[in-house]
Design an enzyme around this catalytic site. Structure first.
Site, PDB file in Angstrom:
ATOM      1  N   ASP A  24       5.575   6.728  -0.134  1.00 12.49           N
ATOM      2  CA  ASP A  24       4.305   6.348  -0.762  1.00 12.49           C
ATOM      3  C   ASP A  24       4.137   7.183  -2.029  1.00 12.49           C
ATOM      4  OD1 ASP A  24       3.878   4.509   1.234  1.00 12.49           O
ATOM      5  OD2 ASP A  24       2.602   5.814   2.427  1.00 12.49           O
ATOM      6  N   LYS A  78      10.748   3.783   4.128  1.00 14.23           N
ATOM      7  CA  LYS A  78       9.789   2.672   4.030  1.00 14.23           C
ATOM      8  C   LYS A  78       9.255   2.596   2.604  1.00 14.23           C
ATOM      9  CE  LYS A  78       5.408   2.772   5.607  1.00 14.23           C
ATOM     10  NZ  LYS A  78       4.439   2.113   4.724  1.00 14.23           N
ATOM     11  N   ASP A 137       7.468  -2.634   3.648  1.00 15.12           N
ATOM     12  CA  ASP A 137       6.155  -2.729   4.299  1.00 15.12           C
ATOM     13  C   ASP A 137       5.221  -3.507   3.381  1.00 15.12           C
ATOM     14  OD1 ASP A 137       3.913  -2.349   5.823  1.00 15.12           O
ATOM     15  OD2 ASP A 137       3.612  -0.270   5.181  1.00 15.12           O
ATOM     16  N   LEU A 138       5.354  -4.825   3.419  1.00 14.64           N
ATOM     17  CA  LEU A 138       4.570  -5.677   2.508  1.00 14.64           C
ATOM     18  C   LEU A 138       3.367  -6.298   3.206  1.00 14.64           C
ATOM     19  CD1 LEU A 138       7.530  -7.347   0.588  1.00 14.64           C
ATOM     20  CD2 LEU A 138       6.287  -5.234   0.070  1.00 14.64           C
ATOM     21  N   LYS A 139       3.302  -6.162   4.502  1.00 13.24           N
ATOM     22  CA  LYS A 139       2.162  -6.666   5.290  1.00 13.24           C
ATOM     23  C   LYS A 139       1.713  -8.026   4.797  1.00 13.24           C
ATOM     24  CE  LYS A 139       0.376  -2.216   6.853  1.00 13.24           C
ATOM     25  NZ  LYS A 139       1.110  -1.266   5.992  1.00 13.24           N
ATOM     26  N   LEU A 140       2.627  -8.991   4.865  1.00 14.69           N
ATOM     27  CA  LEU A 140       2.325 -10.330   4.349  1.00 14.69           C
ATOM     28  C   LEU A 140       1.275 -11.024   5.213  1.00 14.69           C
ATOM     29  CD1 LEU A 140       5.917 -11.657   3.529  1.00 14.69           C
ATOM     30  CD2 LEU A 140       4.351 -10.402   2.046  1.00 14.69           C
ATOM     31  N   HIS A 141       0.451 -11.821   4.541  1.00 12.93           N
ATOM     32  CA  HIS A 141      -0.523 -12.660   5.256  1.00 12.93           C
ATOM     33  C   HIS A 141      -1.017 -13.714   4.279  1.00 12.93           C
ATOM     34  CE1 HIS A 141      -3.375 -13.988   8.110  1.00 12.93           C
ATOM     35  NE2 HIS A 141      -4.435 -13.467   7.532  1.00 12.93           N
ATOM     36  N   ASP A 142      -0.698 -14.996   4.542  1.00 15.07           N
ATOM     37  CA  ASP A 142      -1.071 -16.073   3.623  1.00 15.07           C
ATOM     38  C   ASP A 142      -0.918 -17.378   4.403  1.00 15.07           C
ATOM     39  OD1 ASP A 142      -1.419 -17.711   1.273  1.00 15.07           O
ATOM     40  OD2 ASP A 142      -0.592 -16.106   0.048  1.00 15.07           O
ATOM     41  N   ASN A 165       3.242 -21.848   4.638  1.00 14.87           N
ATOM     42  CA  ASN A 165       4.342 -22.180   3.726  1.00 14.87           C
ATOM     43  C   ASN A 165       4.658 -21.011   2.800  1.00 14.87           C
ATOM     44  OD1 ASN A 165       6.173 -24.201   2.430  1.00 14.87           O
ATOM     45  ND2 ASN A 165       4.879 -23.682   0.675  1.00 14.87           N
ATOM     46  N   THR A 166       3.617 -20.357   2.311  1.00 15.81           N
ATOM     47  CA  THR A 166       3.823 -19.230   1.388  1.00 15.81           C
ATOM     48  C   THR A 166       4.507 -18.063   2.098  1.00 15.81           C
ATOM     49  OG1 THR A 166       1.923 -19.917   0.095  1.00 15.81           O
ATOM     50  CG2 THR A 166       2.599 -17.624  -0.151  1.00 15.81           C
ATOM     51  N   THR A 193      -3.751   1.624  11.932  1.00 16.92           N
ATOM     52  CA  THR A 193      -4.023   2.920  12.576  1.00 16.92           C
ATOM     53  C   THR A 193      -5.238   3.636  11.978  1.00 16.92           C
ATOM     54  OG1 THR A 193      -2.403   3.897  11.073  1.00 16.92           O
ATOM     55  CG2 THR A 193      -1.630   3.318  13.268  1.00 16.92           C
ATOM     56  N   GLN A 212      -6.082   8.522   8.768  1.00 13.73           N
ATOM     57  CA  GLN A 212      -5.590   7.964  10.033  1.00 13.73           C
ATOM     58  C   GLN A 212      -6.560   8.310  11.157  1.00 13.73           C
ATOM     59  OE1 GLN A 212      -3.198   5.978  10.109  1.00 13.73           O
ATOM     60  NE2 GLN A 212      -1.596   6.530   8.657  1.00 13.73           N
ATOM     61  N   ARG A 241       2.923  11.125   4.322  1.00 12.10           N
ATOM     62  CA  ARG A 241       2.384  12.354   3.712  1.00 12.10           C
ATOM     63  C   ARG A 241       2.879  13.655   4.336  1.00 12.10           C
ATOM     64  NH1 ARG A 241      -3.517   9.746   3.528  1.00 12.10           N
ATOM     65  NH2 ARG A 241      -2.543   8.720   5.312  1.00 12.10           N
TER      66      ARG A 241
HETATM   67  O1  LIG Z   1       2.743  -0.868   8.541  1.00 15.74           O
HETATM   68  C1  LIG Z   1       2.674   0.368   8.411  1.00 15.74           C
HETATM   69  O2  LIG Z   1       3.671   1.033   8.164  1.00 15.74           O
HETATM   70  C2  LIG Z   1       1.376   0.997   8.704  1.00 15.74           C
HETATM   71  C3  LIG Z   1       0.589   0.371   9.642  1.00 15.74           C
HETATM   72  C4  LIG Z   1      -0.543   1.027  10.135  1.00 15.74           C
HETATM   73  O3  LIG Z   1      -1.246   0.526  11.016  1.00 15.74           O
HETATM   74  N1  LIG Z   1      -0.831   2.260   9.652  1.00 15.74           N
HETATM   75  C5  LIG Z   1      -0.095   2.873   8.682  1.00 15.74           C
HETATM   76  O4  LIG Z   1      -0.417   4.016   8.311  1.00 15.74           O
HETATM   77  N2  LIG Z   1       1.000   2.227   8.156  1.00 15.74           N
HETATM   78  C6  LIG Z   1       1.751   2.829   7.040  1.00 15.74           C
HETATM   79  O5  LIG Z   1       2.363   4.042   7.506  1.00 15.74           O
HETATM   80  C7  LIG Z   1       2.294   5.052   6.505  1.00 15.74           C
HETATM   81  C8  LIG Z   1       1.579   6.253   7.092  1.00 15.74           C
HETATM   82  O6  LIG Z   1       1.472   7.234   6.120  1.00 15.74           O
HETATM   83  P1  LIG Z   1       0.989   8.705   6.464  1.00 15.74           P
HETATM   84  O7  LIG Z   1      -0.380   8.592   7.067  1.00 15.74           O
HETATM   85  O8  LIG Z   1       0.976   9.377   5.119  1.00 15.74           O
HETATM   86  O9  LIG Z   1       2.020   9.292   7.413  1.00 15.74           O
HETATM   87  C9  LIG Z   1       1.614   4.449   5.283  1.00 15.74           C
HETATM   88  O10 LIG Z   1       2.628   4.069   4.375  1.00 15.74           O
HETATM   89  C10 LIG Z   1       0.906   3.227   5.822  1.00 15.74           C
HETATM   90  O11 LIG Z   1       0.885   2.164   4.881  1.00 15.74           O
END
Ligand SMILES: O=C(O)c1cc(=O)[nH]c(=O)n1[C@@H]1O[C@H](COP(=O)(O)O)[C@@H](O)[C@H]1O
Length: 247
Positions: A26, A48, A75-80, A83-84, A130, A202, A223
């Protein structure tokens, strides 16, 4: 489920214990991501790439990592609309990544499974973020009293029934999800905090060892590693903790 089936099952453990740690890059640029990967060295085998880096050159960087023999989780977390999602997943599947996330909505999951057909890409369904707890679900319009664990349960059952490869949930829910999805599907848990580290945004968190003991296959940590004074040492410490908790 047959009554003889044990409640605690684990899917086949990753062959290299380091693969159980997925390090979240990140970071705002490819240069910073490359510097982090270089510093982490062979302590990191699985990375990731999420929104921040994906939209700042991260797809090219994913190709670079894959060419170097690292595994990549997009980790693109797609939702549409279906078809897309299906066509988007078809494009992404050509890149050679190991995992891709979609939100665990039935239409979206069905489309993602269709889109990845014929590729080795594994689709992970994100159940309940989370950073959410009961009040966040109520704020988003879910019925009062609906807990994150209830919604994770429902979505894990749907993901299993739709042929999704793995579930993303918070580590406190890993044991319940394992009972639903059995040993053929992966459980991937972000929201991991080594003892003494900051929770930040979190909310549903556990230590690496506790997450592994509850049945997680892979832990996602960003992090606590990339912001550490010594990211390599931070990654190595988590891998040691995973190893110690693995039966
Ligand atoms: O899909 C994920 O990776 C994800 C899902 C979720 O429910 N919670 C979550 O924190 N993440 C990802 O997991 C990583 C957690 O980052 P840290 O909290 O810095 O360890 C981030 O890149 C979030 O985008």
């Amino acid at each position: 489920m047959s009554s003889a089936m044990p409640l605690r099952m684990e899917s086949a453990p990753a062959r290299d214990i380091r693969d159980r740690l997925i390090i979240g890059l990140d970071l705002p640029s490819v240069e910073e991501a490359r510097a982090a990967v270089d510093r982490i060295g062979d302590a990191g085998t699985f990375y990731k790439i999420g929104y921040q880096l994906a939209y700042a050159g991260g797809f090219e960087f994913a190709r670079e990592l894959i060419a170097e023999g690292k595994k990549v989780f997009l980790d693109l977390k797609l939702h549409d609309i279906g078809n897309t999602v299906e066509e988007g997943v078809r494009s992404i599947a050509r890149l050679g990544a190991t995992f891709l996330t979609v939100h665990a909505y039935p239409q979206t999951m069905r489309a993602a499974v269709a889109g990845k057909a014929g590729s080795s890409l594994k689709i992970l369904a994100v159940t309940v973020l989370t950073s959410y707890e009961e009040q966040d679900l109520a704020d988003a319009g879910y019925a009062p009293g609906m807990t994150a664990a209830d919604l994770v349960t429902r979505r894990a059952e749907q993901a299993r029934d739709l042929g999704i490869d793995g579930i993303v949930c918070a580590s406190p829910e890993a044991e319940r999800v394992r009972a639903i999805v059995g040993s053929d599907r992966l459980i991937v848990t972000p929201g991991i905090r080594p003892a003494g580290s900051e929770a930040g945004d979190q909310k549903r968190i556990l230590t690496p060892a506790d997450a592994i003991r509850l049945g997680a296959d892979h832990l996602v940590v960003a992090r606590p590693i990339i912001k550490a004074a010594d990211p390599r040492a931070a990654a190595e410490a988590i891998v040691r903790e995973i190893s110690g908790a693995t039966r």
